[in-house]
Design an enzyme around this catalytic site. Structure first.
Site, PDB file in Angstrom:
ATOM      1  N   HIS A 141       0.948  -1.148  -0.005  1.00 38.98           N
ATOM      2  CA  HIS A 141       0.200   0.175  -0.123  1.00 38.98           C
ATOM      3  C   HIS A 141       1.013   1.142   0.051  1.00 38.98           C
ATOM      4  CE1 HIS A 141      -2.645   2.914   2.043  1.00 38.98           C
ATOM      5  NE2 HIS A 141      -3.733   2.176   1.579  1.00 38.98           N
ATOM      6  N   ASP A 218       3.123  -4.487   8.272  1.00 42.90           N
ATOM      7  CA  ASP A 218       2.017  -3.672   8.067  1.00 42.90           C
ATOM      8  C   ASP A 218       0.972  -4.817   8.217  1.00 42.90           C
ATOM      9  OD1 ASP A 218      -0.325  -2.401   7.016  1.00 42.90           O
ATOM     10  OD2 ASP A 218       0.603  -1.736   5.201  1.00 42.90           O
ATOM     11  N   GLN A 221      -4.206  -5.238   6.986  1.00 48.72           N
ATOM     12  CA  GLN A 221      -5.364  -6.171   6.652  1.00 48.72           C
ATOM     13  C   GLN A 221      -5.226  -7.443   7.232  1.00 48.72           C
ATOM     14  OE1 GLN A 221      -7.570  -5.176   4.725  1.00 48.72           O
ATOM     15  NE2 GLN A 221      -6.906  -3.471   3.634  1.00 48.72           N
ATOM     16  N   LYS A 244     -10.421  -0.445  10.511  1.00 53.23           N
ATOM     17  CA  LYS A 244     -10.638  -1.642   9.806  1.00 53.23           C
ATOM     18  C   LYS A 244     -10.932  -2.812  10.489  1.00 53.23           C
ATOM     19  CE  LYS A 244      -7.200  -0.448   6.517  1.00 53.23           C
ATOM     20  NZ  LYS A 244      -7.899   0.218   5.247  1.00 53.23           N
ATOM     21  N   CYS A 382      -4.795   2.485  -3.648  1.00 57.77           N
ATOM     22  CA  CYS A 382      -3.564   2.925  -3.185  1.00 57.77           C
ATOM     23  C   CYS A 382      -2.432   1.806  -3.007  1.00 57.77           C
ATOM     24  CB  CYS A 382      -3.793   3.198  -1.450  1.00 57.77           C
ATOM     25  SG  CYS A 382      -5.320   4.449  -0.984  1.00 57.77           S
TER      26      CYS A 382
HETATM   27  N1  7TS Z   1      -1.666  -0.639   4.763  1.00 54.18           N
HETATM   28  C1  7TS Z   1      -2.562  -1.508   4.187  1.00 54.18           C
HETATM   29  C2  7TS Z   1      -2.079  -3.093   3.782  1.00 54.18           C
HETATM   30  C3  7TS Z   1      -3.794  -1.248   3.977  1.00 54.18           C
HETATM   31  O1  7TS Z   1      -4.672  -1.835   3.149  1.00 54.18           O
HETATM   32  C4  7TS Z   1      -4.154   0.258   4.364  1.00 54.18           C
HETATM   33  C5  7TS Z   1      -5.526   1.001   4.104  1.00 54.18           C
HETATM   34  C6  7TS Z   1      -3.181   0.942   5.074  1.00 54.18           C
HETATM   35  C7  7TS Z   1      -1.773   0.425   5.156  1.00 54.18           C
HETATM   36  C8  7TS Z   1      -3.448   2.509   5.319  1.00 54.18           C
HETATM   37  O2  7TS Z   1      -4.236   2.385   6.663  1.00 54.18           O
HETATM   38  P1  7TS Z   1      -4.781   3.744   6.973  1.00 54.18           P
HETATM   39  O3  7TS Z   1      -5.963   3.164   7.914  1.00 54.18           O
HETATM   40  O4  7TS Z   1      -3.584   4.261   7.663  1.00 54.18           O
HETATM   41  O5  7TS Z   1      -5.366   4.457   5.855  1.00 54.18           O
HETATM   42  N2  7TS Z   1      -6.253   0.238   3.029  1.00 54.18           N
HETATM   43  C9  7TS Z   1      -7.255   0.768   2.142  1.00 54.18           C
HETATM   44  C10 7TS Z   1      -7.961   0.267   1.099  1.00 54.18           C
HETATM   45  O6  7TS Z   1      -7.353  -0.863   0.633  1.00 54.18           O
HETATM   46  N3  7TS Z   1      -8.806   0.860   0.826  1.00 54.18           N
HETATM   47  O7  7TS Z   1      -8.920   1.945   1.494  1.00 54.18           O
HETATM   48  C11 7TS Z   1      -7.717   1.988   2.534  1.00 54.18           C
END
Ligand code: 7TS
Length: 426
Positions: A141, A218, A221, A244, A382
């Site tokens: 990401h 990371d 997910q 999430k 992303c």
């Molecule tokens: N890493 C992964 C693997 C992610 O899927 C996401 C967000 C992030 C980092 C960043 O997370 P945040 O909460 O700090 O924004 N992924 C997604 C997505 O797949 N669609 O919208 C956000």
């Protein structure tokens, strides 16, 4: 060649959990799922972007504002004491949830993105120099890519990448050549937010440790969807986002081994992160408060504590098993449509399915599905570099959580068939 470890094989077999979730009862805990969208029952399949919130989380946040709205770690009055207790109890809950060794290893952040930036700044700028290397993967990401690009520019360190194979797995054969004594950090996603691939985290972490590199996982997910044990993985740093997993937006945490957190410099400076301050210098507070400058996201982190309690009460193994079954069902249904191409066919796979339907632009498909109350995401999610590997600008993505059902997968499949008829591309 690096062999995948036994600990990583667990992810394929869903921890052998047979208990079925009572999904109807679980759905009743999520008020947002009761609504209709354009006169149709909401089918929420955009969980990789953010998850819906259980009532217990909404009540924890509202309860804080109704009774305990006060700042933490500062005043002696009753409201502040209650707020501080609840905020610090949330830290204990996250600590137990990840099986972290001590509450001090949990730093509250606004989410995975902030956690990664905190490490890039607080660790990277003080530990890396020209010639050092950071190993990433092609499936990251942007949040686990761009902070390292900035760090590389600032320090002269080089970025290296594990490639993604056609089936959506990482090419581990390259690990032996990519990992050298120059490698100082290996940062990679546990589960791809595009391909659904569950990467063999323990295998990669052990390989990194053999060359003396530290690791950052990371887990944005993975932590919401499967048991993640930071001690069993022996991971050095791990980030996830609360929103999430049913928690509020702007909640989340960074786990770090204590000696690594202690070797890091602060990211943000201000109130609460200091022990004493003079006009020309200051000394830092203990870990983890050293990294929590200013008034934190109090209500949000309390909500995060409620979210991990909720997931624990359902059971992470059972949630993972449910999503594994649902994903297998969805893959079979989607594969039965000849025009559907699915991206990612790793044997260890989470409930994220990116696909294209021949003759229909993913954004058009997402819009048509939305008209039927079905929420999916279209775009590059992303992950532009990964989409370049896939040779696509965008894909459509359905992603599942504990409250999704086979009937909702059927609704998605029916929606895709209707879209094919609409565009005359059956
Ligand atoms: N890493 C992964 C693997 C992610 O899927 C996401 C967000 C992030 C980092 C960043 O997370 P945040 O909460 O700090 O924004 N992924 C997604 C997505 O797949 N669609 O919208 C956000």
């Amino acid at each position: 060649m690096v062999a995948v470890e036994e600990r990583d094989m667990q992810a394929v077999g869903a921890w052998g959990h047979n208990a079925r979730l009572d999904v109807e009862r679980i759905r009743a805990d999520f008020p947002a799922l009761e609504q209709q969208v354009y006169g149709r029952p909401l089918v929420y399949l955009d969980n990789a972007a953010t998850a819906q919130k259980p009532r217990s989380v909404i009540e924890a946040v509202c309860g804080h504002y109704r009774r305990d709205a006060a700042n933490v770690h500062r005043a002696v009055h009753a409201l502040s004491s209650r707020a501080t207790l609840a905020y610090e109890e949330a830290r204990d809950r996250v600590c137990r949830f990840l099986n972290a060794p001590a509450r001090e290893t949990i730093v509250f952040t606004r989410g995975a993105t902030e956690g990664i930036n905190l490490v890039a700044y607080g660790w990277g700028r003080h530990h890396l120099r020209e010639g050092d290397e950071i190993l990433l993967t092609e499936m990251e990401h942007h949040s686990n890519l761009v902070p390292w690009q900035l760090l590389a520019q600032a320090t002269g360190a080089q970025l290296r990448f594990l490639r993604v194979r056609r089936d959506g797995t990482l090419n581990l054969d390259e690990l032996d050549t990519l990992l050298t004594e120059r490698t100082k950090l290996v940062a990679f996603t546990h589960v791809s937010n595009v391909l659904g691939t569950i990467n063999p985290a323990a295998t990669i972490i052990d390989a990194a440790h053999r060359v003396g590199a530290i690791t950052l996982l990371d887990a944005a997910q993975s932590v919401p969807h499967m048991p993640v044990d930071v001690q069993a993985l022996d991971v050095d740093l791990l980030v996830f986002s609360g929103h999430k997993l049913g928690g509020p937006t702007s909640s989340g945490a960074l786990y770090g081994k204590r000696e690594i957190l202690e070797s890091m410099e602060p990211f943000l400076a201000g109130g609460d992160m200091i022990s004493s301050v003079w006009l020309d210098h200051a000394a830092w507070n203990e870990v983890p408060w050293k990294f929590e400058a200013g008034t934190p996201a109090i209500a949000e982190q309390i909500g995060l504590g409620a979210a991990v309690e909720y997931l624990t009460s359902v059971g992470m193994e059972a949630i993972h098993a449910h999503e594994q079954r649902l994903t297998a069902y969805a893959l079979a249904q989607l594969q039965a449509i000849p025009a559907v191409e699915i991206y990612g066919e790793a044997p260890a796979r989470a409930g994220v399915i990116s696909f294209l339907v021949a003759g229909i632009h993913p954004h058009d498909l997402a819009q048509l599905l939305d008209q039927e109350g079905i929420a999916v995401r279209a775009g590059n999610h992303c992950a532009q570099p990964l989409h370049r590997v896939l040779d696509q600008v965008a894909t459509c993505r359905a992603s599942f959580y504990l409250y999704n059902t086979e009937a909702e997968v059927d609704a998605l499949v029916a929606g895709i068939r209707r879209a094919q008829r609409f565009f005359g591309v059956e």
